[in-house]
Design an enzyme around this catalytic site. Structure first.
Site, PDB file in Angstrom:
ATOM      1  N   GLU A  94     -17.989  19.816 -16.653  1.00 28.42           N
ATOM      2  CA  GLU A  94     -18.755  19.216 -15.546  1.00 28.42           C
ATOM      3  C   GLU A  94     -18.465  19.939 -14.228  1.00 28.42           C
ATOM      4  O   GLU A  94     -19.364  20.189 -13.426  1.00 28.42           O
ATOM      5  CB  GLU A  94     -18.413  17.729 -15.430  1.00 28.42           C
ATOM      6  CG  GLU A  94     -19.036  17.024 -14.232  1.00 28.42           C
ATOM      7  CD  GLU A  94     -18.110  16.002 -13.614  1.00 28.42           C
ATOM      8  OE1 GLU A  94     -17.904  16.051 -12.384  1.00 28.42           O
ATOM      9  OE2 GLU A  94     -17.574  15.152 -14.367  1.00 28.42           O
ATOM     10  N   GLY A 319     -16.398 -16.165 -18.236  1.00 26.66           N
ATOM     11  CA  GLY A 319     -16.163 -15.794 -16.845  1.00 26.66           C
ATOM     12  C   GLY A 319     -16.671 -16.786 -15.838  1.00 26.66           C
ATOM     13  O   GLY A 319     -16.579 -16.555 -14.624  1.00 26.66           O
ATOM     14  N   PRO A 864     -37.454   5.127   5.734  1.00 28.39           N
ATOM     15  CA  PRO A 864     -37.854   3.713   5.706  1.00 28.39           C
ATOM     16  C   PRO A 864     -36.869   2.879   4.887  1.00 28.39           C
ATOM     17  O   PRO A 864     -36.256   3.364   3.934  1.00 28.39           O
ATOM     18  CB  PRO A 864     -39.232   3.751   5.039  1.00 28.39           C
ATOM     19  CG  PRO A 864     -39.709   5.159   5.183  1.00 28.39           C
ATOM     20  CD  PRO A 864     -38.473   6.014   5.152  1.00 28.39           C
TER      21      PRO A 864
END
Length: 954
Positions: A94, A319, A864
């Site tokens: 990588e 959870g 924007p």
């Protein structure tokens, strides 16, 4: 909470702003002819899914108004594919891939092109994936794709950079040696089945990447690339402003040449843990003062069953934090502060379902009671069996989430979609993560049968634990032992009268998702109420058209900001408030209603956002708790102790982050360091906190903004409710905000103590003043130098893994940050290298490059807003800064546009070189050497603030 457990251990490698751990399934799904993704009704993008002749699957996204384009390519190969004895090879690839191709041989060409056209780029390596991505100003997508595509066709893997990038990988490895997430992963891998590929070390080091007889590292790198980088294992997403036909014409000729080597990825047959290894108890000594209990269960790989999502169903229940939940019971007994549950690791053939509990001191002492309650809760779920009404409730929430999907950054959207394309059917690429449509009670029951004590890996982390060995790469003290039958019996002993139960129906799920009437409204929020103690701003959204809104309240009081005791009291108070509302705020969060309360420089902020239908119900409940302000002694003690522990754990943070914290404390009046806050917290009692709370509200004012899907008619009701918290009469004046001022030509040197071998240099250069022109020139400087700074000092000179130049304004005061953390060079060497680089900046820039940088920065400033929350945040920050014309972006863009190369060069030379306003912070590391001649030494942040002038911000 429902969470990705072991997430703190399994973060992808080398991606600084993409920290997700999404892992994909093994088998690529070949699409049927003409199959296209199902879109959200709120999604106005155009999509096209296609498969190239080389079997590369592609998703094109067209947004004609997009200022930024993006692309991502995900390879179904990661650190789990490293060959034996070559740990870290996928990660090393990588690093090497971006350093030149046949068509663009210069190592920095891609990076430079992206930077000059307002973009960014990055990549990450996980166990099963390597994900590459970039964004750029939309008109320049084609040339960027031309560069990007060649990495997957003809990368150079230049021999001249092999050693340099090995050093970069080594620097990343060294940087993580004291990181508890990395250290925890090392222990987890040490107790895995060594036959399982995920048991390998992932990052890599100089040792694992070294040349060997008959096996030079570059040869192994090329072999790995040939064996794993194949078009049929890749998924590409391209997002642009062009039409779909234009995007297809742009993509096909560039990516059709990617070689298809016909590589198939099979199921991993070896179990994650050796047969009969479970149940197992692992004890870990962390660097930080953690008190953590994690319980993990190997379960089947359910990723192909994403429409049923059994792990999501179970994670939501375990959870849960509301009434009857496991966490509610643990808190009631004083045993835990937090709990998360979910799938933390998946592979081709299995997954881990994990539960993580943040323990109190009492919980650490009674850890067997914590396990007993956990297994009792899981047994209750088995006895109750799968519940369709609960599944349908979760399904409804997932449907709402997809129906009202909002836009995100194109670069992040493309990266996530590219990863997901490996395991979602073509029609589900956009909604796969939001699907719970196929209730399968048999599958759910089968999953519940797996989360049993006999199938558990129990990991306990605390510095006091007795251990007997070290992990192989990060040298973490730990122990591992089988769980004897008598201990297992204690864990599974029946419990009575503890109130563990399924969650009740969620009362906060939005029922009315209609939009308010679109009567003419102002284009920005308007102040609709102005009283002595209270102001309200109201704005109705007419662009994003979703049934959501942002309700923000800023409570200001002179009781915050003048001492460490005040700061500690404010942070402790907000933590207690959040804890007190958990049982009803958590179901609201699940229903898409977000809530937060936190300290800021002049008071406390309360935010409620999400579906507007039940917002006022949630706000009313929250304000009831604020008005009651009654906290129990046990929760006070536990939360205060947890805060102190977190502050003391700052020594385990990345050294460069610690230096940034020291700089921030030196610059901002009202900021205090960890030691001061710890002393303040240790000294405060519940009675004293209650006195502070009373004083805070007696002097408080409130400024509120509503922006989104609201009717103006709710303003009086809201104002009356908020007004109940406030006193009467004229409020006292607030002390102004202050930022340390560094004079022209003044250089200050601030050495700090960071317990780490690496040297860290944090060089802060303050702008001349706070005018728009000063802000513009400083921001443009950072924009111009950031890529060259990284390329020269990180890629070429290999000074460290953390190498960054970025704008660092403090409030309205502009500043430039030059930051390097180096495992190999001393602080004096790093400082001189930065100085030398800065000397050459203006000479290396021509008019054409300058105009490109200027144009790209203006475009970034004027980008924007992508969603309602970005718009609301801009309005809210403008109100806080008293920029009531809401024209800050335009002012900044105009100021940048007005700068010529001559103007900028003069500013850079005068302010950042000849008469620089300099604060150099040094953590010397193991070399224990400091640069000389860089200014007068200051001993502490407090001493610096006491002696310096300051900017005042009213």
């Amino acid at each position: 909470m429902q969470a990705t457990l072991f997430g703190r251990w399994l973060r992808p490698l080398a991606g600084s702003f993409v920290l997700l751990f999404l892992v994909a399934c093994a088998t690529a799904i070949l699409p049927g002819a003409g199959t296209q993704p199902v879109q959200s009704p709120n999604d106005d993008y155009a999509y096209r899914y296609l498969t190239l002749d080389n079997e590369l699957q592609v998703l094109l996204i067209s947004d004609p108004g997009a200022p930024k384009a993006a692309a991502a390519l995900d390879v179904l190969a990661g650190s789990g594919d490293n060959p034996p004895g070559r740990e870290g090879l996928a990660h090393f690839l990588e690093h090497m891939l971006f350093l030149g191709t046949d068509k663009y041989p210069e190592a920095g060409d891609y990076q430079q092109y992206i930077a000059e056209h307002g973009g960014s780029h990055n990549a990450y390596t996980s166990f099963e994936h390597t994900n590459y991505f970039f964004d750029i100003q939309a008109p320049h997508l084609e040339d960027a794709l031309d560069r990007f595509s060649r990495f997957f066709i003809a990368p150079r893997f230049d021999e001249g950079y092999v050693e340099r990038e090995m050093n970069a990988v080594e620097a990343e490895f060294q940087m993580g040696l004291r990181s508890d997430p990395r250290r925890g992963l090392d222990v987890l891998q040490a107790v895995m089945n060594p036959e399982h590929p995920f048991s390998q070390f992932t990052v890599g080091s100089l040792e694992t990447l070294a040349d060997r007889p008959q096996a030079p590292i570059r040869d192994d790198l090329l072999r790995f690339y040939e064996q794993h980088y194949s078009a049929n294992k890749m998924r590409l997403v391209v997002f642009g402003a062009e039409s779909l036909d234009e995007l297809e014409a742009m993509v096909v000729p560039r990516f059709a040449p990617v070689p298809n080597r016909g590589i198939e990825t099979g199921v991993i047959a070896a179990p994650l843990f050796a047969p009969d290894a479970l149940p197992m108890l692992v004890k870990v000594q962390p660097q930080a003062t953690l008190r953590q209990l994690e319980v993990s269960f190997p379960v089947p790989d359910y990723r192909s069953a994403y429409r049923s999502n059994p792990l999501g169903y179970l994670g939501n229940l375990v959870g849960h934090e509301g009434s009857g939940s496991l966490l509610a019971r643990l808190k009631e007994e004083g045993l835990a502060e937090s709990l998360g549950a979910g799938s933390g690791l998946g592979w081709r053939g299995g997954a881990l379902f994990s539960v993580s509990v943040g323990l109190t001191e009492e919980g650490l002492a009674q850890r067997e009671r914590v396990l007993q309650l956990l297994f009792a809760y899981l047994e209750m779920l088995r006895q109750e069996g799968p519940q369709q009404w609960l599944y349908d409730e979760q399904s409804r929430l997932a449907e709402l989430q997809f129906r009202f999907r909002e836009k995100s950054e194109p670069i992040n959207y493309a990266s996530a979609l590219a990863s997901g394309m490996h395991y979602y059917a073509p029609e589900d690429i956009l909604r796969g993560g939001s699907l719970m449509s196929d209730y399968d009670p048999v599958m759910l029951a089968e999953l519940l049968s797996r989360v049993v004590p006999d199938n558990a890996l129990v990991t306990l982390s605390h510095q006091s634990l007795e251990v007997d060995r070290e992990s192989p790469f990060y040298m973490v003290p730990y122990s591992a032992e089988p769980v004897p039958p008598e201990r297992l019996q204690r864990w599974t002993a029946p419990v009575q009268g503890v109130g563990l139960a399924l969650p009740p129906p969620n009362e906060f799920i939005a029922e009315d998702t209609s939009l308010v009437s679109s009567s003419p409204v102002a284009s920005a929020p308007v102040k609709v109420l102005a009283e002595t103690r209270q102001a309200v701003w109201f704005g109705q959204d007419t662009e994003f058209t979703i049934p959501r809104g942002a309700l923000y309240i800023n409570f200001r009081s002179p009781e915050v900001g003048e001492s460490a005791t005040q700061a500690a009291a404010a942070v402790l108070y907000t933590a207690l408030l959040k804890d007190a509302v958990t049982e009803f705020a958590y179901p609201a969060q699940l229903a898409g209603l977000n809530f937060d309360v936190y300290k800021h420089a002049q008071g406390i902020s309360l935010r409620v956002s999400g579906y507007n239908d039940k917002q006022l119900l949630l706000l009313d409940r929250l304000l009831d708790v604020v008005q009651a302000s009654s906290f129990g002694e046990q929760r006070f003690d536990n939360i205060r102790a947890d805060m102190i522990r977190n502050l003391e754990n700052s020594v385990a943070k990345r050294p460069s982050s610690q230096v940034i914290d020291d700089l921030r404390e030196a610059l901002l009046h009202g900021e205090w360091g960890e030691e001061s806050l710890v002393r303040a917290l240790q000294g405060i009692t519940l009675a004293e906190l209650n006195g502070w709370v009373e004083a805070f509200w007696a002097q408080a004012t409130a400024e509120t903004m509503l922006y989104g899907n609201y009717e103006a008619a709710i303003v009086p009701q809201l104002a009356a409710r908020v007004g109940e918290l406030l006193g009467e009469g004229e409020p006292p004046s607030l002390p102004p905000l202050r930022v340390t001022r560094i004079a022209p030509g003044e250089s200050l040197f601030y050495p700090v103590a960071v317990d780490h071998d690496d040297a860290v240099v944090g060089w802060y250069l303050q702008g001349r003043d706070r005018s728009w022109r000063d802000r513009a020139a400083t921001a443009l400087t950072a924009h111009i130098i950031k890529t060259g700074f990284f390329q020269e000092l990180r890629t070429e000179q290999q000074l460290g893994y953390v190498v960054s130049a970025f704008p660092w304004p403090q409030l309205d005061i502009p500043g430039l940050m030059l930051l390097i953390q180096s495992p190999s060079a001393s602080a004096p060497e790093v400082t001189r290298a930065i100085d030398t680089y800065m000397d050459g900046v203006t000479g290396a820039l021509d008019e054409e490059q300058f105009l490109r940088y200027r144009k790209s920065l203006v475009a970034e400033i004027q980008r924007p807003d992508k969603n309602l929350w970005e718009r609301a945040e801009f309005y809210w920050q403008s109100i806080a800064k008293k920029e009531f014309a809401f024209d800050g972006r335009q002012q900044m863009a105009d100021a940048v546009s007005s700068l010529t190369l001559e103007d900028w060069s003069a500013y850079f030379t005068g302010v950042f070189r000849e008469q620089r306003h300099s604060l150099l912070v040094i953590a010397p590391g193991r070399a224990n050497s400091q640069p000389e001649g860089y200014g007068e030494t200051v001993e502490s942040a407090a001493a610096l603030k006491a002696r310096q002038a300051f900017f005042t911000i009213e």
